[in-house]
Design a protein around this motif. Sequence first.
Motif, PDB file in Angstrom:
ATOM      1  N   ARG A  44      -1.618   4.149  12.107  1.00  0.00           N
ATOM      2  CA  ARG A  44      -1.471   3.551  13.441  1.00  0.00           C
ATOM      3  C   ARG A  44      -2.834   3.313  14.086  1.00  0.00           C
ATOM      4  O   ARG A  44      -3.061   2.282  14.732  1.00  0.00           O
ATOM      5  CB  ARG A  44      -0.614   4.454  14.335  1.00  0.00           C
ATOM      6  N   ALA A  45      -3.750   4.281  13.907  1.00  0.00           N
ATOM      7  CA  ALA A  45      -5.081   4.147  14.511  1.00  0.00           C
ATOM      8  C   ALA A  45      -5.851   2.985  13.891  1.00  0.00           C
ATOM      9  O   ALA A  45      -6.523   2.221  14.595  1.00  0.00           O
ATOM     10  CB  ALA A  45      -5.857   5.446  14.348  1.00  0.00           C
ATOM     11  N   ILE A  46      -5.764   2.840  12.576  1.00  0.00           N
ATOM     12  CA  ILE A  46      -6.460   1.740  11.897  1.00  0.00           C
ATOM     13  C   ILE A  46      -5.894   0.398  12.352  1.00  0.00           C
ATOM     14  O   ILE A  46      -6.640  -0.553  12.619  1.00  0.00           O
ATOM     15  CB  ILE A  46      -6.338   1.907  10.366  1.00  0.00           C
ATOM     16  N   ALA A  47      -4.578   0.311  12.450  1.00  0.00           N
ATOM     17  CA  ALA A  47      -3.961  -0.932  12.916  1.00  0.00           C
ATOM     18  C   ALA A  47      -4.352  -1.222  14.360  1.00  0.00           C
ATOM     19  O   ALA A  47      -4.655  -2.372  14.721  1.00  0.00           O
ATOM     20  CB  ALA A  47      -2.445  -0.830  12.786  1.00  0.00           C
ATOM     21  N   ARG A  48      -4.369  -0.183  15.169  1.00  0.00           N
ATOM     22  CA  ARG A  48      -4.731  -0.343  16.581  1.00  0.00           C
ATOM     23  C   ARG A  48      -6.152  -0.875  16.727  1.00  0.00           C
ATOM     24  O   ARG A  48      -6.419  -1.739  17.572  1.00  0.00           O
ATOM     25  CB  ARG A  48      -4.594   1.004  17.282  1.00  0.00           C
ATOM     26  N   GLN A  49      -7.071  -0.388  15.903  1.00  0.00           N
ATOM     27  CA  GLN A  49      -8.449  -0.868  15.953  1.00  0.00           C
ATOM     28  C   GLN A  49      -8.537  -2.361  15.670  1.00  0.00           C
ATOM     29  O   GLN A  49      -9.453  -3.042  16.136  1.00  0.00           O
ATOM     30  CB  GLN A  49      -9.307  -0.107  14.946  1.00  0.00           C
ATOM     31  N   ARG A  50      -7.588  -2.863  14.896  1.00  0.00           N
ATOM     32  CA  ARG A  50      -7.590  -4.277  14.517  1.00  0.00           C
ATOM     33  C   ARG A  50      -6.642  -5.118  15.370  1.00  0.00           C
ATOM     34  O   ARG A  50      -6.423  -6.289  15.077  1.00  0.00           O
ATOM     35  CB  ARG A  50      -7.210  -4.403  13.032  1.00  0.00           C
ATOM     36  N   SER A  54      -0.353 -12.187   7.961  1.00  0.00           N
ATOM     37  CA  SER A  54      -0.789 -12.865   6.743  1.00  0.00           C
ATOM     38  C   SER A  54      -1.093 -11.846   5.649  1.00  0.00           C
ATOM     39  O   SER A  54      -1.362 -10.668   5.919  1.00  0.00           O
ATOM     40  CB  SER A  54      -2.043 -13.699   7.022  1.00  0.00           C
ATOM     41  N   HIS A  55      -1.078 -12.330   4.421  1.00  0.00           N
ATOM     42  CA  HIS A  55      -1.384 -11.452   3.287  1.00  0.00           C
ATOM     43  C   HIS A  55      -2.803 -10.903   3.404  1.00  0.00           C
ATOM     44  O   HIS A  55      -3.049  -9.725   3.102  1.00  0.00           O
ATOM     45  CB  HIS A  55      -1.227 -12.223   1.976  1.00  0.00           C
ATOM     46  N   ALA A  56      -3.727 -11.727   3.867  1.00  0.00           N
ATOM     47  CA  ALA A  56      -5.123 -11.300   3.978  1.00  0.00           C
ATOM     48  C   ALA A  56      -5.267 -10.127   4.946  1.00  0.00           C
ATOM     49  O   ALA A  56      -6.023  -9.182   4.685  1.00  0.00           O
ATOM     50  CB  ALA A  56      -5.996 -12.466   4.430  1.00  0.00           C
ATOM     51  N   ARG A  57      -4.543 -10.170   6.050  1.00  0.00           N
ATOM     52  CA  ARG A  57      -4.636  -9.077   7.026  1.00  0.00           C
ATOM     53  C   ARG A  57      -3.999  -7.805   6.477  1.00  0.00           C
ATOM     54  O   ARG A  57      -4.479  -6.698   6.737  1.00  0.00           O
ATOM     55  CB  ARG A  57      -3.965  -9.478   8.344  1.00  0.00           C
ATOM     56  N   ARG A  58      -2.936  -7.962   5.704  1.00  0.00           N
ATOM     57  CA  ARG A  58      -2.307  -6.782   5.112  1.00  0.00           C
ATOM     58  C   ARG A  58      -3.216  -6.159   4.055  1.00  0.00           C
ATOM     59  O   ARG A  58      -3.293  -4.937   3.929  1.00  0.00           O
ATOM     60  CB  ARG A  58      -0.955  -7.164   4.514  1.00  0.00           C
ATOM     61  N   VAL A  59      -3.928  -6.994   3.316  1.00  0.00           N
ATOM     62  CA  VAL A  59      -4.892  -6.474   2.339  1.00  0.00           C
ATOM     63  C   VAL A  59      -6.000  -5.716   3.055  1.00  0.00           C
ATOM     64  O   VAL A  59      -6.408  -4.625   2.626  1.00  0.00           O
ATOM     65  CB  VAL A  59      -5.481  -7.618   1.486  1.00  0.00           C
ATOM     66  N   ASP A  60      -6.496  -6.281   4.154  1.00  0.00           N
ATOM     67  CA  ASP A  60      -7.544  -5.612   4.933  1.00  0.00           C
ATOM     68  C   ASP A  60      -7.070  -4.240   5.406  1.00  0.00           C
ATOM     69  O   ASP A  60      -7.810  -3.251   5.329  1.00  0.00           O
ATOM     70  CB  ASP A  60      -7.924  -6.482   6.132  1.00  0.00           C
ATOM     71  N   LEU A  61      -5.839  -4.161   5.886  1.00  0.00           N
ATOM     72  CA  LEU A  61      -5.286  -2.882   6.319  1.00  0.00           C
ATOM     73  C   LEU A  61      -5.178  -1.902   5.158  1.00  0.00           C
ATOM     74  O   LEU A  61      -5.528  -0.725   5.283  1.00  0.00           O
ATOM     75  CB  LEU A  61      -3.900  -3.091   6.935  1.00  0.00           C
ATOM     76  N   ALA A  62      -4.691  -2.388   4.027  1.00  0.00           N
ATOM     77  CA  ALA A  62      -4.517  -1.517   2.864  1.00  0.00           C
ATOM     78  C   ALA A  62      -5.848  -0.926   2.414  1.00  0.00           C
ATOM     79  O   ALA A  62      -5.948   0.270   2.106  1.00  0.00           O
ATOM     80  CB  ALA A  62      -3.866  -2.289   1.719  1.00  0.00           C
ATOM     81  N   LEU A  63      -6.891  -1.755   2.386  1.00  0.00           N
ATOM     82  CA  LEU A  63      -8.207  -1.277   1.962  1.00  0.00           C
ATOM     83  C   LEU A  63      -8.758  -0.248   2.945  1.00  0.00           C
ATOM     84  O   LEU A  63      -9.337   0.771   2.544  1.00  0.00           O
ATOM     85  CB  LEU A  63      -9.172  -2.457   1.833  1.00  0.00           C
ATOM     86  N   ALA A  64      -8.579  -0.501   4.239  1.00  0.00           N
ATOM     87  CA  ALA A  64      -9.060   0.443   5.251  1.00  0.00           C
ATOM     88  C   ALA A  64      -8.309   1.765   5.158  1.00  0.00           C
ATOM     89  O   ALA A  64      -8.898   2.843   5.324  1.00  0.00           O
ATOM     90  CB  ALA A  64      -8.905  -0.160   6.644  1.00  0.00           C
ATOM     91  N   MET A  65      -7.023   1.697   4.885  1.00  0.00           N
ATOM     92  CA  MET A  65      -6.227   2.923   4.772  1.00  0.00           C
ATOM     93  C   MET A  65      -6.610   3.711   3.527  1.00  0.00           C
ATOM     94  O   MET A  65      -6.642   4.944   3.546  1.00  0.00           O
ATOM     95  CB  MET A  65      -4.736   2.576   4.764  1.00  0.00           C
ATOM     96  N   GLU A  66      -6.922   3.012   2.447  1.00  0.00           N
ATOM     97  CA  GLU A  66      -7.387   3.720   1.257  1.00  0.00           C
ATOM     98  C   GLU A  66      -8.712   4.419   1.544  1.00  0.00           C
ATOM     99  O   GLU A  66      -8.923   5.573   1.144  1.00  0.00           O
ATOM    100  CB  GLU A  66      -7.559   2.758   0.085  1.00  0.00           C
ATOM    101  N   ASP A  67      -9.616   3.744   2.247  1.00  0.00           N
ATOM    102  CA  ASP A  67     -10.901   4.349   2.603  1.00  0.00           C
ATOM    103  C   ASP A  67     -10.707   5.610   3.438  1.00  0.00           C
ATOM    104  O   ASP A  67     -11.506   6.546   3.364  1.00  0.00           O
ATOM    105  CB  ASP A  67     -11.766   3.353   3.379  1.00  0.00           C
ATOM    106  N   ALA A  68      -9.650   5.625   4.254  1.00  0.00           N
ATOM    107  CA  ALA A  68      -9.385   6.771   5.123  1.00  0.00           C
ATOM    108  C   ALA A  68      -8.695   7.915   4.388  1.00  0.00           C
ATOM    109  O   ALA A  68      -8.502   8.984   4.965  1.00  0.00           O
ATOM    110  CB  ALA A  68      -8.538   6.340   6.315  1.00  0.00           C
ATOM    111  N   GLY A  69      -8.306   7.692   3.126  1.00  0.00           N
ATOM    112  CA  GLY A  69      -7.742   8.775   2.337  1.00  0.00           C
ATOM    113  C   GLY A  69      -6.241   8.732   2.128  1.00  0.00           C
ATOM    114  O   GLY A  69      -5.666   9.665   1.560  1.00  0.00           O
ATOM    115  N   LEU A  70      -5.573   7.653   2.582  1.00  0.00           N
ATOM    116  CA  LEU A  70      -4.131   7.563   2.375  1.00  0.00           C
ATOM    117  C   LEU A  70      -3.822   7.278   0.909  1.00  0.00           C
ATOM    118  O   LEU A  70      -4.560   6.561   0.226  1.00  0.00           O
ATOM    119  CB  LEU A  70      -3.525   6.446   3.230  1.00  0.00           C
TER     120      LEU A  70
END
Length: 253
Positions: free
Chosen positions: A195-201, A212-228
Amino acid sequence: MDRIARVRSETGFYHVVSRGNNKRPVFSDDVDRHRFLKLLQDCCAQYDINIIAWCLMSNHVHLLLEDLHGQLSEAMKRLLGGYAAYFNARTGRIGHLFQGRFSSRAIDTDAYLLECVRYIHNNPANAHVAPADIYPWSSYREYMSEANITATGLILDMLDGPEGFSRFVADRDACTYCFGGTRAMSDEDARRIARAIARQRGIDLALIKDMSHARRVDLALAMEDAGLMQRQIAEAIGTSKASVARMLKLRQR
């Protein structure tokens, strides 16, 4: 079995956690807490380690340390061993006080340094013990007034002083950090961080399927970086684990 080597931080910053054996308390009263902090101060001074943040909970401790000369393991061995000997002698207990080796996580960016500071000070609030600003056994008060054992200058400079620090820590919902150590991140923490990562964006996860697919990819990469984990990312962005795996492979291209 050989021990797994610790990940070395390029910046020298480490988030360190040590837990009580079998989740048992490691402090019986405030006398014990004062003794631990004195030992922490002495050990860090001996090994030229800066204390950036700390929080003492009932059965574990969080420390954010700047290790200038690669002496973290020796310092922690001296700290935890010395405190365990004191605690066992005072309480008459025997056996290991702490659960195995301490856990540590290398902090290699300014963003994660700040998020780690916020996470550590909010540990009592996240555990439903007390809000960060009134919990007495953390470095929060040193950031707000006069520092004692904590090197507050770097973080206060980054956050524009005590008021900026207070506002930053108070925004718990924005925290994108969670210390996992050797354990997988809990689903509760994963949802909070997603939720915090999405909120930042500026993204509402309830509307993620319309993105869009591109925005979902961006979220997925950020969430992986955060340890999910991939399963947790899939739940957050409303897709399958296989789809998440394909998204994460885009990083390697």
